[in-house]
Design a protein around this motif. Structure first.
Motif, PDB file in Angstrom:
ATOM      1  N   GLY A 104      17.897  33.614  18.481  1.00  0.00           N
ATOM      2  CA  GLY A 104      17.364  32.938  17.304  1.00  0.00           C
ATOM      3  C   GLY A 104      16.884  33.854  16.202  1.00  0.00           C
ATOM      4  O   GLY A 104      16.626  33.404  15.085  1.00  0.00           O
ATOM      5  N   ARG A 105      16.740  35.139  16.478  1.00  0.00           N
ATOM      6  CA  ARG A 105      16.298  36.051  15.424  1.00  0.00           C
ATOM      7  C   ARG A 105      17.405  36.283  14.392  1.00  0.00           C
ATOM      8  O   ARG A 105      18.585  36.220  14.712  1.00  0.00           O
ATOM      9  N   ILE A 106      16.968  36.547  13.169  1.00  0.00           N
ATOM     10  CA  ILE A 106      17.892  36.862  12.086  1.00  0.00           C
ATOM     11  C   ILE A 106      17.602  38.276  11.612  1.00  0.00           C
ATOM     12  O   ILE A 106      16.478  38.588  11.215  1.00  0.00           O
ATOM     13  N   PHE A 107      18.610  39.143  11.648  1.00  0.00           N
ATOM     14  CA  PHE A 107      18.491  40.517  11.166  1.00  0.00           C
ATOM     15  C   PHE A 107      19.148  40.605   9.794  1.00  0.00           C
ATOM     16  O   PHE A 107      20.185  39.985   9.557  1.00  0.00           O
ATOM     17  N   PHE A 108      18.557  41.395   8.902  1.00  0.00           N
ATOM     18  CA  PHE A 108      19.205  41.631   7.617  1.00  0.00           C
ATOM     19  C   PHE A 108      18.857  43.012   7.080  1.00  0.00           C
ATOM     20  O   PHE A 108      17.792  43.565   7.387  1.00  0.00           O
ATOM     21  N   THR A 109      19.795  43.561   6.316  1.00  0.00           N
ATOM     22  CA  THR A 109      19.583  44.872   5.706  1.00  0.00           C
ATOM     23  C   THR A 109      19.166  44.713   4.257  1.00  0.00           C
ATOM     24  O   THR A 109      19.520  43.742   3.585  1.00  0.00           O
ATOM     25  N   GLU A 110      18.393  45.680   3.778  1.00  0.00           N
ATOM     26  CA  GLU A 110      18.106  45.833   2.359  1.00  0.00           C
ATOM     27  C   GLU A 110      18.695  47.163   1.920  1.00  0.00           C
ATOM     28  O   GLU A 110      18.516  48.185   2.607  1.00  0.00           O
ATOM     29  N   ARG A 111      19.396  47.171   0.795  1.00  0.00           N
ATOM     30  CA  ARG A 111      20.164  48.341   0.400  1.00  0.00           C
ATOM     31  C   ARG A 111      19.304  49.592   0.244  1.00  0.00           C
ATOM     32  O   ARG A 111      19.808  50.717   0.357  1.00  0.00           O
ATOM     33  N   VAL A 112      18.013  49.415   0.013  1.00  0.00           N
ATOM     34  CA  VAL A 112      17.127  50.568  -0.162  1.00  0.00           C
ATOM     35  C   VAL A 112      16.898  51.325   1.138  1.00  0.00           C
ATOM     36  O   VAL A 112      16.254  52.387   1.137  1.00  0.00           O
ATOM     37  N   GLY A 113      17.395  50.788   2.267  1.00  0.00           N
ATOM     38  CA  GLY A 113      17.295  51.510   3.534  1.00  0.00           C
ATOM     39  C   GLY A 113      16.580  50.772   4.644  1.00  0.00           C
ATOM     40  O   GLY A 113      16.414  51.309   5.739  1.00  0.00           O
ATOM     41  N   ASN A 114      16.169  49.514   4.390  1.00  0.00           N
ATOM     42  CA  ASN A 114      15.368  48.776   5.370  1.00  0.00           C
ATOM     43  C   ASN A 114      16.212  47.817   6.205  1.00  0.00           C
ATOM     44  O   ASN A 114      17.118  47.163   5.692  1.00  0.00           O
ATOM     45  N   LEU A 115      15.848  47.726   7.485  1.00  0.00           N
ATOM     46  CA  LEU A 115      16.355  46.683   8.363  1.00  0.00           C
ATOM     47  C   LEU A 115      15.166  45.810   8.742  1.00  0.00           C
ATOM     48  O   LEU A 115      14.134  46.317   9.201  1.00  0.00           O
ATOM     49  N   ARG A 116      15.297  44.490   8.533  1.00  0.00           N
ATOM     50  CA  ARG A 116      14.185  43.580   8.781  1.00  0.00           C
ATOM     51  C   ARG A 116      14.648  42.404   9.637  1.00  0.00           C
ATOM     52  O   ARG A 116      15.855  42.165   9.796  1.00  0.00           O
ATOM     53  N   VAL A 117      13.675  41.653  10.156  1.00  0.00           N
ATOM     54  CA  VAL A 117      13.958  40.573  11.094  1.00  0.00           C
ATOM     55  C   VAL A 117      13.140  39.344  10.709  1.00  0.00           C
ATOM     56  O   VAL A 117      11.975  39.457  10.326  1.00  0.00           O
ATOM     57  N   ILE A 118      13.768  38.176  10.814  1.00  0.00           N
ATOM     58  CA  ILE A 118      13.046  36.908  10.730  1.00  0.00           C
ATOM     59  C   ILE A 118      12.902  36.382  12.151  1.00  0.00           C
ATOM     60  O   ILE A 118      13.897  36.139  12.836  1.00  0.00           O
ATOM     61  N   GLU A 119      11.657  36.215  12.590  1.00  0.00           N
ATOM     62  CA  GLU A 119      11.390  35.787  13.965  1.00  0.00           C
ATOM     63  C   GLU A 119      10.121  34.947  13.975  1.00  0.00           C
ATOM     64  O   GLU A 119       9.137  35.284  13.328  1.00  0.00           O
ATOM     65  N   ASN A 120      10.133  33.851  14.721  1.00  0.00           N
ATOM     66  CA  ASN A 120       8.978  32.950  14.787  1.00  0.00           C
ATOM     67  C   ASN A 120       8.548  32.477  13.405  1.00  0.00           C
ATOM     68  O   ASN A 120       7.365  32.241  13.152  1.00  0.00           O
ATOM     69  N   GLY A 121       9.504  32.341  12.501  1.00  0.00           N
ATOM     70  CA  GLY A 121       9.178  31.879  11.164  1.00  0.00           C
ATOM     71  C   GLY A 121       8.551  32.935  10.286  1.00  0.00           C
ATOM     72  O   GLY A 121       8.086  32.639   9.188  1.00  0.00           O
ATOM     73  N   VAL A 122       8.529  34.184  10.734  1.00  0.00           N
ATOM     74  CA  VAL A 122       7.875  35.267   9.996  1.00  0.00           C
ATOM     75  C   VAL A 122       8.895  36.347   9.670  1.00  0.00           C
ATOM     76  O   VAL A 122       9.723  36.709  10.506  1.00  0.00           O
ATOM     77  N   ILE A 123       8.846  36.868   8.452  1.00  0.00           N
ATOM     78  CA  ILE A 123       9.714  37.969   8.042  1.00  0.00           C
ATOM     79  C   ILE A 123       8.983  39.268   8.305  1.00  0.00           C
ATOM     80  O   ILE A 123       7.888  39.500   7.785  1.00  0.00           O
ATOM     81  N   SER A 124       9.588  40.129   9.096  1.00  0.00           N
ATOM     82  CA  SER A 124       8.925  41.355   9.528  1.00  0.00           C
ATOM     83  C   SER A 124       8.885  42.401   8.425  1.00  0.00           C
ATOM     84  O   SER A 124       9.628  42.331   7.442  1.00  0.00           O
ATOM     85  N   GLU A 125       8.015  43.361   8.611  1.00  0.00           N
ATOM     86  CA  GLU A 125       8.122  44.604   7.864  1.00  0.00           C
ATOM     87  C   GLU A 125       9.375  45.326   8.371  1.00  0.00           C
ATOM     88  O   GLU A 125       9.929  44.967   9.419  1.00  0.00           O
ATOM     89  N   PRO A 126       9.886  46.339   7.663  1.00  0.00           N
ATOM     90  CA  PRO A 126      11.091  47.032   8.141  1.00  0.00           C
ATOM     91  C   PRO A 126      10.910  47.566   9.562  1.00  0.00           C
ATOM     92  O   PRO A 126       9.887  48.185   9.877  1.00  0.00           O
ATOM     93  N   ILE A 127      11.906  47.306  10.411  1.00  0.00           N
ATOM     94  CA  ILE A 127      11.858  47.866  11.761  1.00  0.00           C
ATOM     95  C   ILE A 127      12.486  49.253  11.784  1.00  0.00           C
ATOM     96  O   ILE A 127      12.343  49.986  12.758  1.00  0.00           O
ATOM     97  N   ILE A 128      13.201  49.592  10.704  1.00  0.00           N
ATOM     98  CA  ILE A 128      13.657  50.958  10.485  1.00  0.00           C
ATOM     99  C   ILE A 128      13.865  51.128   8.982  1.00  0.00           C
ATOM    100  O   ILE A 128      14.276  50.192   8.298  1.00  0.00           O
ATOM    101  N   SER A 129      13.525  52.299   8.479  1.00  0.00           N
ATOM    102  CA  SER A 129      13.757  52.633   7.071  1.00  0.00           C
ATOM    103  C   SER A 129      14.505  53.951   7.030  1.00  0.00           C
ATOM    104  O   SER A 129      13.950  55.007   7.372  1.00  0.00           O
TER     105      SER A 129
END
Length: 756
Positions: free
Chosen positions: A376-401
């Motif tokens: 159920g998690r959603i992963f997405f990239t941001e072109r500036v270098g971040n990988l983030r996750v939507i989980e439990n209705g919350v958008i995470s801080e970058p899990i890697i930059s």
């Protein structure tokens, strides 16, 4: 970014609920947030319930904007004065009062003719309250430390009340009392119906908004510096409770029939919902920078705005207390179902396409790719270098930059392994600087609880540049990883089989070369590409189709392409473009001619959610500012249909990708330096059908909807445990809890019987 208490959609039973950790009695409350786009700067608003029109002051344009409460679209404009801010409406006389804060006038406008009937000179008018029972209009003026009282018949100033730096003002029409906040004195001044000062109530620091619940005679005051709401007993004029809310609470609106109080928290980007019986927060609604707020008690829609934004948020309590919706609470969900919670920040309907577009994430930094985990998690990239996750209705801080190169490069592609549930492999494509050179690489990580480890480089030193870096990676139906690469601004590399630039590559998940690749010991699957950025396979035939950017000067311009990709084929760049032909070179199934789409990510619609869309190819366009829907006959290499949808609605679109819920997800790219960003760009959007038969079966019509369809008020049905009552002034039906029904009847707001 809001990190808690999202309005959410649970991918379970197709129900939308509001995620909250509070009062379970309100677990059925949920809200849709829509947007009315605004060319100017909305400052304040008032509701004309009789006409179902919302009047919004446009601070910089000097206009009063009319919003139709049925369609939620702008229906007209009324010229007023320079810098209009406060606005009030007197239903008894059908007059609108608009204060020009820096023009030092109040315009009195006939709502029917839209003509100015009178101009009242007044220094710095700000907030306006109307007592339609005794035809008195009250206007605060902080520069003169005054509250001006206007006779609603003659529209002359008849009195001036002294308050140091007055700000918010509210009237209890039942008692005639007037409540005025003083930001500098931290007080609320209370005047009676004869304009005599009868009390000064000490509240907390920097009070601003004030509102009166006329049924309970309770007054609510926002305290901006302490982030609280003071609750005042209107009989004793004493503070009986202080409620912690969000950051910088500004204004208050009250829904009397449900005894709900709404507080805008400007810095927290949300609205607190307070239960008036317990005076505790029961919900939080995410809304961007809310400041002013009003409620249309005929429809129970809320309208929130801020003059720094170019939009009015329309918040619909889509079941209120009275709707017959089945409830789903998060306490009943498994961990995987909780991970599937998707935040719904905003919704916009497009009846012409029979779709609605939901914003599930906003204020992002150039999102580029999205992928979905089976949990159920959603992963997405941001072109500036971040990988983030939507989980439990919350958008995470970058899990890697990652440290990435700029311009068109950066962290681009993302793919989860087909066996992600077991091996947790995650793949990224990104650009990096190596002294004066730019390269791209494909890496694999092992993911665990949103942490990445065990980096493995699968492909490296793919030629890169500030422009034309390709970057899409996706697993095909053959379980191979396909990778698009640009020509790195060196167009001859596209024809060079010794270079990985300007190609579509194909590798095994461990980085090795598949034995059935067309070129021995080479990752190259097809070549002759300029800058392909979208790939997907038809859900039935499995045929691969790719989108590709056309030239921007080196071989003419425009001529973007959609190509049907086969192993080992040469797609011609830079030898041919458009309809040009040459032996051994493939032509696109469609090109844009002299028009420019700048096509990016693409996906076949593989779902029955919108049955007419099945098998069609959707392409996100950047310069085209639309989502292109293509009906392709791949067997005969023909284009059956081509249509632009959402044209100009969301600006530059970077990617289109199908989610496991059967809906199409879109990423915007308005923060990339080439767009015109809205206040909440960039965004992740989800397209869903406008009409959902499953929801219709689960969610019976609300009482007011039953009434508008011709059902007699006395025949309206309520959910079990709720009482049917009728608004005294209009006989409109409502279904409320028994204690609320008793209070509404006691105070004369409602009756419980009517004649047919």
């Amino acid at each position: 970014m809001i990190k808690s208490n999202y309005v959410i959609t649970i991918l379970f039973a197709s129900l939308i609920i509001l995620f909250s950790q509070t009062n379970s009695a309100y677990s059925e409350l949920f809200y849709d947030v829509n947007t009315v786009n605004f060319s100017g700067k909305p400052a304040s608003a008032v509701v004309n319930e009789n006409a179902n029109v919302i009047y919004v002051t446009d601070f910089f344009a000097g206009k009063l904007v009319e919003i139709d409460g049925n369609t939620e679209k702008i229906s007209g404009y009324i010229n007023t004065t320079k810098t209009p801010f406060g606005v009030g409406y007197n239903p008894g006389t059908d007059l609108i009062y608009v204060g020009g804060e820096f023009a030092n006038v109040v315009k009195v406008i006939n709502a029917g003719t839209k003509e100015v009937e009178k101009t009242i000179q007044m220094n710095s008018p700000y907030d306006i309250a109307v007592n339609s029972e005794n035809n008195l209009i009250y206007i605060t003026s902080d520069r003169t430390n005054s509250v001006f009282v206007i006779d609603g018949i003659t529209n002359e100033i008849i009195s001036k009340l002294n308050v140091n730096k007055p700000c918010g003002i509210a009237v209890n029409e039942k008692t005639g009392n007037v409540y005025v906040t003083s930001e500098t004195d931290d007080t609320v001044h209370v005047f009676d119906e004869k304009n005599n000062l009868i009390d000064v109530i000490q509240v907390e620091s920097s009070p601003r908004g004030v509102a009166v619940n006329e049924i309970t005679n309770i007054i609510y005051v926002t305290n901006q510096e302490t982030n609280t709401v003071s609750v005042i007993d209107g009989v004793e004029n004493t503070v009986i409770k202080s409620i912690p809310v969000g950051e910088i609470p500004r204004r208050i609106a009250i829904q009397h029939d449900a005894n709900l109080i709404y507080v805008t928290n400007h810095a927290s980007n949300n609205i607190s919902v307070i239960d008036g019986e317990t005076n505790s927060i029961v919900k939080t609604i995410p809304v961007n920078a809310p400041f002013e707020i009003v409620i249309n008690e005929k429809t129970n829609k809320l309208y929130s705005m801020y003059y720094g934004n170019q939009a009015v948020s329309v918040i619909q309590n889509t079941n209120q207390i009275q709707d017959n919706f089945n409830s789903v609470t998060t306490s009943n969900l498994s961990n995987d179902e909780k991970k599937s919670i998707i935040p719904i920040i905003d919704t916009q309907e497009f009846p012409e396409s029979n779709i609605k577009v939901e914003t599930i994430a906003d204020n992002l930094k150039i999102p580029w790719e999205i992928d979905f985990a089976t949990d159920g998690r959603i992963f997405f990239t941001e072109r500036v270098g971040n990988l983030r996750v939507i989980e439990n209705g919350v958008i995470s801080e970058p899990i890697i930059s990652l440290k990435v190169s700029g311009t068109e490069g950066g962290l681009l592609g993302l793919a989860l392994d087909p066996d992600f549930e077991e091996n947790h492999y995650l793949y990224l494509y990104y650009s990096y600087n190596d002294f004066l050179d730019i390269f791209n690489r494909v890496v694999r990580y092992t993911e665990s609880e949103n942490t990445l480890s065990d980096e493995t480089i699968l492909l490296d030193r793919i030629p890169g540049s500030n422009w034309h870096d390709g970057g899409r990676i996706k697993f095909g139906p053959d379980q191979k990883l396909y990778i698009t690469t640009g020509d790195a601004s060196s167009y001859n590399l596209a024809q060079d089989l010794n270079s990985l630039a300007g190609k579509i590559l194909r590798i095994n998940s461990d980085g090795t070369i598949p034995k059935d690749n067309p070129f021995t010991d080479s990752a190259i699957f097809s070549y002759g590409h300029r800058n392909p950025q979208g790939i997907d396979w038809h859900p039935d035939s499995g045929i691969l189709v790719a989108s590709e950017h056309g030239p921007s000067g080196e071989r003419g311009r425009a001529h973007d392409e959609i190509n049907v990709i086969f192993s080992g084929k040469n797609y011609g760049w830079p030898e041919i473009i458009g309809d040009e032909t040459s032996e051994g070179l493939e032509n696109p199934i469609i090109h844009t001619g002299d028009d420019t789409w700048a096509p990016s990510g693409a996906s076949f619609y593989d779902s029955d959610k919108i049955s007419d869309w099945y098998g069609k190819y959707f392409v996100a366009t950047l310069r085209g500012n639309h989502l292109r829907m293509l009906d392709l006959d791949l067997e005969n290499n023909l284009v059956v249909g081509s249509e632009a949808i959402l044209a100009g609605e969301y600006g530059r679109l970077r990617n289109a990708n199908m989610g496991p819920d059967g809906h199409l997800y879109i990423l915007t790219s308005n923060q990339d330096g080439r767009g015109d960003p809205a206040y909440n760009d960039d965004r992740i959007l989800r397209i869903t059908p406008l009409e959902n038969n499953i929801e219709k079966e689960i969610n019976p019509l609300a009482p007011l909807k039953q009434f508008t369809l011709g059902i007699h008020p006395s025949d309206v049905t309520c959910k079990e445990g709720l009482d049917l009552i009728f608004k005294n002034t209009s006989l409109e039906p409502a279904c409320v809890k028994p204690p609320t029904a008793q209070k509404l009847i006691q105070y004369g707001w409602a009756v419980n019987t009517i004649n047919k």
